[in-house]
Scaffold this active site. Sequence first.
Site: not given
Ligand code: ADP
Length: 447
Positions: A164, A201, A290, A292
């Site tokens: 989320g 990174k 994901n 779901r």
């Molecule tokens: P969640 O499961 O909480 O949604 P995600 O891993 O899908 O988390 O990441 C959600 C958002 O966070 C991504 O769409 C992006 O905007 C940002 N994000 C995640 N990892 C990175 C990264 N390594 N570098 C830059 N932005 C990131």
Amino acid sequence: MFKRILIANRGEIAVRIIRACRELGIESVAVYSTADKNSLHVSLADKSVCIGPPPSAKSYLNMDAVISAALVYKCDALHPGYGFLAENPAFEELCMENTITFIGPPSEVISLSGNKSMALETMRKNRIPVIPGSDGNLKDARHAVACARRLGYPVIIKAAFGGGGKGMRICSNPGEMESMFNIARSESVSSFGAGEIYIEKYIKNPRHIEFQIIADNSGNAVCVGERECSIQRRHQKLLEEAPAGNLSERTRRTIREYAVRAANAVKYKNLGTIEFLLDEKENFYFIEINSRIQVEHPVTEMVTGIDLIKEQINMAAGLKNPYLGKDLKSRGHAIEMRINAEDSENNFAPSPGRIIECLLPGGPGVRVDTFIKPDFVIQPFYDSLIAKLIVWGNSRYEALGRAERALDEFRIEGIKTTIPFHKRILDNKNFKSGIIHTHFIEQQCGM
Ligand code: ADP
């Protein structure tokens, strides 16, 4: 095929699932909290049952209450929607123990998808590109600083069981890393019940593009298209599109193949999404699975003509994947705007309350997935999403025009919503040209 499905959710997604059931000739049973007694999903379902008081922990998250409702009403399957119990492996197992088919992947797949470090490890083993990172969870602050030094700053700390858009922190130097390590770990414990954290990174101005997978119970996985989800605020999506624009055909095809490989690597079943980040040079990296149906699934439905909820039900019932070996065509362009009960002009402050008047937009290429109606009270207990406005056009240009027109028609009186915010995005020159990334809102809209 199933005879009766329990819908273990509320709001627009419960309504969406009930509609799919009705079209398939399957009876639906709604569950609701006392706060949702007058909700649309309750009146649309064939049967309904109250499962507890307003707080989610006592109703929609109460596994025993949900399972009892399914048993009392003799449901042979259960659809979890998204959120609540949708990604809880123990709940899938509880359904199985009670011979209720859980419409989603099996618990092992949910567990693996929910543990981001483990999912990343699986992808690395299967030679799927991942963002350079700590190769597993961090032991302590010293380990974190050492990994970050190797990767180079900035880095992002993530919770292995996070979701989320929560629990992520960006660190720009060793001092920040040391001070944030413990904060991030305790936040992870309090929000997700586990302290495992890792680093990656931090990619500058990435795009978030995700790929929709349909897989049958024999594991035949097909990718039916992608969604552009870079319009986010605080890592939470607000507007999504299909297909992703400004993406070379070659990259699109390559990532699709990797998405199917990722699904196969975890023996995926039912519907799921494989998420990738793209950097400014179109290098792409897997970030998570994901397990779901996603909020943004309608944009894929609009351009492919596939009813994804029906396919979830079909796959759970053991039907063969109908898209196997087919050359799927996507048509036109779709945009989804999330209408939240939030004051977008006032730092997105929650805005629950009574809807005095509402007028939904319509006309060619416009779809509204919602549960709101005049005199309905938006409760403070639940997710702020109250409607999804989805538009389709022959081209992105036509879809943008329809989006503007539909937003102008959309009237919700009594509470504040994110409608003005979407108007601002649509008005932005760079958005119109499709020049977007995950920091677009803070950089271009100052929000
Ligand atoms: P969640 O499961 O909480 O949604 P995600 O891993 O899908 O988390 O990441 C959600 C958002 O966070 C991504 O769409 C992006 O905007 C940002 N994000 C995640 N990892 C990175 C990264 N390594 N570098 C830059 N932005 C990131």
